[in-house]
Motif scaffolding. Structure first.
Motif, PDB file in Angstrom:
ATOM      1  N   LEU A 134       0.989  -1.044   0.028  1.00  0.00           N
ATOM      2  CA  LEU A 134       0.069   0.101   0.014  1.00  0.00           C
ATOM      3  C   LEU A 134       0.673   1.160   0.053  1.00  0.00           C
ATOM      4  CD1 LEU A 134      -3.072   0.590  -0.034  1.00  0.00           C
ATOM      5  CD2 LEU A 134      -2.691   0.719   2.562  1.00  0.00           C
ATOM      6  N   ALA A 135       0.717   2.055  -1.178  1.00  0.00           N
ATOM      7  CA  ALA A 135       1.817   3.204  -1.064  1.00  0.00           C
ATOM      8  C   ALA A 135       0.804   4.372  -1.589  1.00  0.00           C
ATOM      9  CB  ALA A 135       2.924   2.916  -2.162  1.00  0.00           C
ATOM     10  N   GLY A 136       1.507   5.529  -1.303  1.00  0.00           N
ATOM     11  CA  GLY A 136       0.634   6.817  -1.458  1.00  0.00           C
ATOM     12  C   GLY A 136       1.350   8.161  -1.194  1.00  0.00           C
ATOM     13  N   GLU A 163       5.583  10.849   1.171  1.00  0.00           N
ATOM     14  CA  GLU A 163       5.046   9.733   0.425  1.00  0.00           C
ATOM     15  C   GLU A 163       5.176   8.623   1.706  1.00  0.00           C
ATOM     16  OE1 GLU A 163       7.311   8.841  -2.991  1.00  0.00           O
ATOM     17  OE2 GLU A 163       6.404  10.703  -3.910  1.00  0.00           O
ATOM     18  N   PHE A 164       4.247   7.412   1.449  1.00  0.00           N
ATOM     19  CA  PHE A 164       4.354   6.427   2.231  1.00  0.00           C
ATOM     20  C   PHE A 164       4.265   4.822   1.376  1.00  0.00           C
ATOM     21  CE2 PHE A 164      -0.055   7.397   1.897  1.00  0.00           C
ATOM     22  CZ  PHE A 164      -0.632   6.139   1.949  1.00  0.00           C
ATOM     23  N   SER A 165       4.744   3.781   2.185  1.00  0.00           N
ATOM     24  CA  SER A 165       4.838   2.482   1.494  1.00  0.00           C
ATOM     25  C   SER A 165       4.739   1.478   2.673  1.00  0.00           C
ATOM     26  CB  SER A 165       5.928   2.291   0.751  1.00  0.00           C
ATOM     27  OG  SER A 165       5.805   1.154   0.046  1.00  0.00           O
ATOM     28  N   ARG A 166       3.871   0.692   2.547  1.00  0.00           N
ATOM     29  CA  ARG A 166       3.584  -0.348   3.710  1.00  0.00           C
ATOM     30  C   ARG A 166       3.282  -1.679   2.949  1.00  0.00           C
ATOM     31  NH1 ARG A 166       3.997  -0.825   9.576  1.00  0.00           N
ATOM     32  NH2 ARG A 166       5.246   0.940   8.970  1.00  0.00           N
ATOM     33  N   LYS A 167       3.901  -2.744   3.418  1.00  0.00           N
ATOM     34  CA  LYS A 167       3.692  -4.143   2.949  1.00  0.00           C
ATOM     35  C   LYS A 167       2.651  -4.539   3.899  1.00  0.00           C
ATOM     36  CE  LYS A 167       7.709  -5.664   0.478  1.00  0.00           C
ATOM     37  NZ  LYS A 167       7.248  -5.470  -0.682  1.00  0.00           N
ATOM     38  N   LEU A 168       1.589  -5.192   3.419  1.00  0.00           N
ATOM     39  CA  LEU A 168       0.415  -5.680   4.209  1.00  0.00           C
ATOM     40  C   LEU A 168       0.172  -7.313   3.644  1.00  0.00           C
ATOM     41  CD1 LEU A 168      -2.278  -2.790   4.064  1.00  0.00           C
ATOM     42  CD2 LEU A 168      -0.627  -3.290   6.072  1.00  0.00           C
ATOM     43  N   ARG A 169      -0.118  -7.917   4.656  1.00  0.00           N
ATOM     44  CA  ARG A 169      -0.452  -9.448   4.537  1.00  0.00           C
ATOM     45  C   ARG A 169      -2.140  -9.497   4.489  1.00  0.00           C
ATOM     46  NH1 ARG A 169       2.673 -12.390   3.571  1.00  0.00           N
ATOM     47  NH2 ARG A 169       2.737 -14.472   4.345  1.00  0.00           N
ATOM     48  N   LYS A 172      -7.449 -14.780   3.619  1.00  0.00           N
ATOM     49  CA  LYS A 172      -8.729 -14.925   2.477  1.00  0.00           C
ATOM     50  C   LYS A 172      -9.815 -14.544   2.836  1.00  0.00           C
ATOM     51  CE  LYS A 172      -6.776 -19.167   0.154  1.00  0.00           C
ATOM     52  NZ  LYS A 172      -7.217 -19.910  -0.801  1.00  0.00           N
ATOM     53  N   GLY A 173     -10.586 -14.067   1.897  1.00  0.00           N
ATOM     54  CA  GLY A 173     -11.780 -13.501   2.039  1.00  0.00           C
ATOM     55  C   GLY A 173     -11.631 -11.933   2.188  1.00  0.00           C
ATOM     56  N   GLY A 174     -12.463 -11.191   3.014  1.00  0.00           N
ATOM     57  CA  GLY A 174     -12.693  -9.882   3.025  1.00  0.00           C
ATOM     58  C   GLY A 174     -11.447  -9.404   4.050  1.00  0.00           C
ATOM     59  N   ASN A 175     -10.982  -8.272   3.822  1.00  0.00           N
ATOM     60  CA  ASN A 175      -9.936  -7.537   4.543  1.00  0.00           C
ATOM     61  C   ASN A 175     -10.482  -6.074   4.660  1.00  0.00           C
ATOM     62  OD1 ASN A 175      -7.293  -9.424   4.873  1.00  0.00           O
ATOM     63  ND2 ASN A 175      -8.272  -9.784   3.088  1.00  0.00           N
ATOM     64  N   SER A 176      -9.996  -5.768   5.820  1.00  0.00           N
ATOM     65  CA  SER A 176     -10.269  -4.114   6.243  1.00  0.00           C
ATOM     66  C   SER A 176      -9.258  -3.432   6.570  1.00  0.00           C
ATOM     67  CB  SER A 176     -11.364  -3.851   7.369  1.00  0.00           C
ATOM     68  OG  SER A 176     -11.344  -2.800   7.776  1.00  0.00           O
ATOM     69  N   ILE A 177      -8.679  -2.344   5.824  1.00  0.00           N
ATOM     70  CA  ILE A 177      -7.540  -1.677   5.928  1.00  0.00           C
ATOM     71  C   ILE A 177      -8.022  -0.210   6.254  1.00  0.00           C
ATOM     72  CG2 ILE A 177      -5.621  -0.653   4.782  1.00  0.00           C
ATOM     73  CD1 ILE A 177      -5.699  -3.095   2.610  1.00  0.00           C
ATOM     74  N   ARG A 178      -7.535   0.036   7.291  1.00  0.00           N
ATOM     75  CA  ARG A 178      -7.971   1.376   8.151  1.00  0.00           C
ATOM     76  C   ARG A 178      -6.529   2.069   8.124  1.00  0.00           C
ATOM     77  NH1 ARG A 178      -9.133  -2.408  11.072  1.00  0.00           N
ATOM     78  NH2 ARG A 178      -7.419  -1.867  12.709  1.00  0.00           N
ATOM     79  N   ILE A 179      -6.702   3.421   7.312  1.00  0.00           N
ATOM     80  CA  ILE A 179      -5.735   4.259   7.103  1.00  0.00           C
ATOM     81  C   ILE A 179      -5.790   5.678   7.834  1.00  0.00           C
ATOM     82  CG2 ILE A 179      -4.107   5.628   5.526  1.00  0.00           C
ATOM     83  CD1 ILE A 179      -5.147   3.780   3.468  1.00  0.00           C
ATOM     84  N   LYS A 180      -5.284   6.199   8.734  1.00  0.00           N
ATOM     85  CA  LYS A 180      -5.423   7.457   9.609  1.00  0.00           C
ATOM     86  C   LYS A 180      -4.483   8.296   9.196  1.00  0.00           C
ATOM     87  CE  LYS A 180      -8.474   5.451  12.854  1.00  0.00           C
ATOM     88  NZ  LYS A 180      -8.649   5.270  14.473  1.00  0.00           N
TER      89      LYS A 180
END
Length: 185
Positions: A134-136, A163-169, A172-180
């Motif tokens: 996840l980068a941005g 800028e930021f970059s983070r590897k996320l595991r 399977k199925g739905g994943n929720s990613i919270r960015i603050k």
């Protein structure tokens, strides 16, 4: 009140007949600090004006403050409303001889949080890998204080638009990613 009026008139007459006072008052603003960034809707402007020829009038952003008696040193406080963006605050002082001086400061008002821009991935997008990067980019009118992805702080380099970059595991199925993100204000 009458005594103060007549004392001011006597001092004014004396300063005009001697004609030695050519220096304007010195103004010192103690709060707020110059170039401060805030999220407030109003701020107390405080300071002093001093002059050997007696400070007789003070204005903050063009609004006259009541002074019953001219004095060599006058303390002042005035509440000033702030708008979003740049706010210029001026203080003007005059002495009995008619000499004037003005000082100003600028405050930046930032009431909005940072904008988070992702390079890839949209809300609800399906991904078929076990790991993503996840980068941005973060954009804000003031410094970025903190970024967290899934409640884990992400180190940021000090930059105008970090800028930021983070590897996320992913599971399977739905994943929720919270960015603050939080700015310095």
């Amino acid at each position: 009140a009458k005594a103060a009026f007549f004392l001011n008139e006597a001092r004014k007459s004396l300063s005009r007949t001697s004609a030695t006072d050519k220096k304007p008052p010195k103004i010192s603003i103690t709060t707020p600090r110059r170039d401060e960034v805030t999220s407030l809707f109003a701020v107390e402007v405080a300071g002093t004006a001093a002059d050997d020829g007696y400070v007789s009038a003070l204005w903050v952003n063009g609004r006259l403050l009541f002074l019953e008696l001219a004095e060599r040193k006058v303390s002042f406080t005035r509440r000033v409303k702030l708008k979003s963006g740049e706010n210029r605050i001026t203080v003007t002082a005059a002495d009995l001889a008619g000499n004037k001086s003005t000082t100003a400061l600028t405050l930046q008002v930032d009431r909005e949080g940072p904008l988070i821009i992702l390079d890839e991935y949209a809300d609800g997008e399906t991904v078929d890998t076990a790991e993503i990067t996840l980068a941005g980019l973060l954009v804000d009118d003031s410094d970025i204080a903190e970024l967290a992805i899934n409640d884990e702080k992400v180190p940021l380099k000090r930059a105008l638009e970090p800028e930021f970059s983070r590897k996320l595991r992913l599971e399977k199925g739905g994943n929720s990613i919270r960015i603050k993100a939080r700015d310095a204000v």
